[in-house]
Each structure stands twice: as C-alpha cells, then as structure tokens.
Design an enzyme around this catalytic site. Structure first.
Site, PDB file in Angstrom:
ATOM      1  N   GLU A   1       0.892  -1.072   0.548  1.00  0.00           N
ATOM      2  CA  GLU A   1       0.428  -0.362  -0.147  1.00  0.00           C
ATOM      3  C   GLU A   1       0.743   1.249  -0.334  1.00  0.00           C
ATOM      4  OE1 GLU A   1      -3.136  -0.362   2.417  1.00  0.00           O
ATOM      5  OE2 GLU A   1      -3.715  -1.788   1.311  1.00  0.00           O
TER       6      GLU A   1
ATOM      7  N   GLU B   1      -5.114  -8.846  -0.724  1.00  0.00           N
ATOM      8  CA  GLU B   1      -5.791  -8.335   0.496  1.00  0.00           C
ATOM      9  C   GLU B   1      -7.262  -8.332  -0.056  1.00  0.00           C
ATOM     10  OE1 GLU B   1      -4.880  -5.074   3.187  1.00  0.00           O
ATOM     11  OE2 GLU B   1      -2.532  -5.680   2.352  1.00  0.00           O
TER      12      GLU B   1
END
Ligand code: AHR
Length: 489
Positions: free
Chosen positions: A176, A296
C-alpha cells in the site's frame, strides 16, 4: 428452474492454487493468542503454534500465506524477529497508534517458516520498501535463502536454528505504497520498485516471483501510471497486487435483506475490478506477462463484533453473509484464472474476514473457513466455463483427476433456487455428491455455539447422467462433486 451448462472445452486454463491464499499480519490478535500461543502455554501447541489452527488450517490446503503485513511490513525490521526469542526487542509497530500494543517479535521469519511447513503453505513475505534500504531487503532475501555454508547471513540463519534455506518464492516489494507505505505517487513507487527489485534480484536465489503494490480497489489511474513508468524502466515483475475490501453494510451480525443485498453487490464488483485493471495493464503489457494478484480482500465490518469485543484490532464476527461473499469472490477468481495468479483473504485469525476465532482455550472456525474447505478441490484444477449462469447465483466449475467440482452460491437472502445442471460437450461422471452450507443469513459460530454453521455431510444426488437437479437454499453454498466412483472424499 435455473439452468447451468458446463462447457469444458472453453475453460480458461488451470486455477492457480495460490488463488486460495491467506494473509497473517502482526496486528491485533492474528498471532497474539491467535495462531501463536507460545511454547509455555497451557493451550495445546506445537513449537508455540496453536494445534487447533495447525490441524484445521492444514486440512483446507492453504496454498500460500502472506506475512508479516500489510501496513505492519512497512515499519518492520526483519532482524528484530531472529535470534533467541527471549532476547528479541520489544518494538513500536505500525499499529501502535491504534491499539497501543507493542510488538514482542516472538514470531519472526523462523517461526513463520516453521508454521508454513506445518500447515503446508508456501511463504509469501512482504518486504519493507518504505523504511529500509534496498540492501536491507536483499539481505533479508539472502538470510532466508542463501544456501548453507556460504555467507555470514546464511551462517547466522543456521545458528538461529535453520541450516537449510526457507525457500521463499513470493516476495512483496512494499505494501500500500499509495497510503501507509510512504504515501507515494505511482511514478515514485514505480521507480522505488525498480530500485528495490533490481537489488533484490541480484541474488536471484529462488527464482522468486516479485509482487508490486497495485491499486487501492478501483484506482485505475494508479495501475496505468505505475505500468507506464515501470515499462519505461523495466525489471523483473511477476504480479501487480490491488487490494479490495468490499466494506460493510449495516452491522456485521445484525442486518436485514437490504444490507445483505448491498454488501453482496459490493463484493461482486471484484469482477469489474479485475477486468478494468487488466485492461489498464494490457496497454503497457500486451502479452499479459504481469499477473493480477489481489493480496488483500474481504469484508471490513464494524469493530468490536468479535469475541474480544474490540480489544483485538479489526476483529470481527463472520456470518453466512461472509460465507456467501467468500464463495462469490473465490468463484470470480476461479472464473478469471487466466489473469488472476494469487489472492489472499484478509486475515487468518481474530481479524477481518477471518477463518478462525480464538481466545485462550477457546478456538472455533468461522463460516468462511468452511467455504475454503468446500472449495479446495478447485486448486490446481482445469477451469470449466459456465454458460447461462442465472442472475442471483454465483457459480464456478473445474475438473481434476476426473472429478468435476461445481460451487454454487445463492446470493438471494430469502429465495430457494432449483438448479438444472447439464454439460454442453464433455460427458458428466455419473455419481454426484453435494455438500451444503446453509443457515440463517445472520448465523455465525461462537465459543458458546461453535457448530451453528457447519456443512452437511456429502449427500449422493439422484442423477440420470444427463441432467442433474438440486436445490440451492436461500443464502447457501452448495458444492457438487461429480465422479465416476462416488464421494471423492
Ligand atoms: O488488513 C488490514 C490492513 O488493511 C493492512 O495492514 C493494510 O495493508 C490494509 O490497509
């Protein structure tokens, strides 16, 4: 009557086992009193890992397990997790501002590799790109996989109990990086990715597959801009990973039909996301060499619904709604197996969309666990295309060793569907066995009632060899195995 027709000759190839991957971050209760209880615990364990989780997890054939983050990875120094456990530092970690719990570093890379071996998973390590140097990352790779009796780091690994390499094939280069991982622009991150991946690959110890940080759900701009910049620089890249949490609708457990429909619809957007990211990638990678990874995914409900009542960060209950969303998502990955190479549900234990809930001597599996169990036969199987899949039903099918597995999830809150299954080309094996996961939409397992949501025993269905008829109760998942010799289990 809803009709489903299999077209075996038009399948999309092999369903990568890695689509059935998992994620375990150092966060909240994933390890602490979750997967890990410590060797001194009264809770039955093997070298510190909870036996309940080892046995149950191994049973669903977890293909790959991601560690140690998530966001945690981007402030993690792998060297804190090696050496005698009692001497490891207690460190500040990414999540400290949220839960004020320090990291004990009891579970480092040796323990993680041991757990992976015990459960039969391939390790997938997310390496720190934001706060460590490329050489630190290369040293981590060297520590994990340099052969015995070669370098000082390999000797250190041996001294710490593992003479042989860990065999890490999957490396995440950052996490991220559009957010917690350094707040970078796609161009900035692409340049960093090239710098780190090039340095790491100078060792090339395991023919590793590198995964770059992809977009936050529908941020196609990230994908385009990353790919444009990456192509300009070039270097090894196996997968680009986007994250997609479908979020929440209403309360985790206390919801009605409208919230059911809303969340199922949001989860179903995974299909469109895969198509849009793929299209954006294709412009810069027309041969489609770079795979899609979704490392994810899951629901992200309101906090405090799990047994710890909010003490474990992000811990949530899991109902039949989460189970149906699990089947829907895995069906989407199966049906896009030509482009999706890996996916990791977030997260394993006492967290978002988890498979296990534990506390002290209590340990249960969630409805989501059962779906992974019911769908495990798709791993490594040949995908079969479905024609005429009716609206409101999610379905995928595959074949392996002569057994056809079909997974159908009824997305309707209240309406039972009657199914007629046929094959357009390949003859269907004559024995059909169905396993059903069915309970009220809000039903969940708890420490007090651990088996409220449990799959039925396999039931042989009457079948004339041409048209198979079965019922799909509302809000349920049915797995059908067609084989020449009866129940393949
Ligand atoms: O899964 C919880 C967190 O969600 C992860 O650490 C992060 O990558 C994502 O934002």
């Amino acid at each position: 009557m809803e009709r489903i027709c299999l077209i075996g000759s038009e399948g999309k190839g092999t369903i990568a086992p890695e689509i059935y991957g998992h994620f375990s971050e150092h966060i909240g209760g994933v390890f602490r009193d979750g997967v890990w209880v410590g060797e001194e615990s009264r809770v039955p364990n093997t070298r510190g890992f909870r036996n309940f989780v080892i046995e149950k997890f191994r049973a669903i054939r977890p293909s790959v397990l991601r560690f140690p983050g998530g966001c945690f990875a981007e402030t993690y120094d792998w060297r804190d997790g090696i050496g005698p456990r009692a001497q490891r530092p207690r460190t500040l970690n990414y999540w400290y501002r949220r839960d004020h719990r320090v990291e004990t570093n009891e579970v480092g890379v040796h323990e993680f590799a041991d757990f992976c071996r015990m459960v039969g998973s391939k390790p997938y390590l997310a390496a720190n790109l934001t706060a460590m140097t490329p050489l630190d990352m290369r040293n981590f790779v060297e520590y994990c996989d340099m052969p015995e009796n070669t370098t000082t780091l390999a000797a250190l690994r041996a001294k710490n109990g593992s003479p042989g390499p860990f065999g890490v094939r999957y490396w995440g280069i950052g996490n991220e990086n559009w957010g917690g991982g350094g707040n970078m622009t796609p161009e900035q991150y692409a340049r960093e990715y090239v710098r780190y991946a090039t340095t790491v690959d100078s060792a090339n110890l395991t023919d590793a597959k590198y995964v770059a940080c992809g977009a936050n759900s529908g941020d196609i701009g990230w994908t385009e801009r990353f790919m444009r910049e990456f192509r300009a620089k070039g270097c090894k890249l196996w997968g680009l990973s986007f994250h997609y949490y479908c979020g929440r609708a209403g309360d985790c457990v206390d919801f009605g039909e409208a919230e059911w429909n809303e969340l199922v619809e949001k989860a179903g957007r995974m299909q469109e996301l895969i198509e849009r990211h793929r299209a954006a990638m294709r412009t810069f990678d027309p041969e489609e060499k770079v795979k899609i990874v979704c490392d994810e995914w899951g629901c992200w409900h309101n906090e405090g619904t799990g047994p710890s009542k909010g003490y474990n960060l992000f811990e949530q209950q899991s109902t039949m709604r989460d189970a149906v969303i699990t089947a829907l998502t895995l069906n989407i990955f199966n049906n896009n197996c030509d482009v999706v190479a890996m996916a990791n549900v977030a997260q394993l234990c006492n967290n978002l969309h988890c498979l296990f809930l534990t506390a002290g001597e209590h340990a249960i599996v969630t409805p989501t666990y059962h779906v992974f169990d019911m769908m495990k036969a798709h791993q490594g199987a040949r995908h079969i295309r479905i024609a005429g899949a009716p609206r409101g039903i999610s379905v995928s099918a595959s074949e392996k060793n002569g057994v056809i597995t079909l997974t159908a999830a009824n997305l309707s809150y209240g309406e039972t569907k009657e199914i007629e299954l046929t094959s357009f080309d390949e003859p269907l094996p004559v024995h059909a066995c169905a396993t059903t996961l069915c309970a009220a939409p809000q039903a969940c397992n708890s420490f007090e009632n651990p088996y409220a949501v449990t799959p039925s025993a396999p039931v042989e269905l009457p079948f004339d060899g041409k048209t198979l008829r079965f019922s799909l109760p509302a809000a349920s998942i049915v797995s059908v195995a067609l084989s020449a010799y009866g129940n393949p289990e």
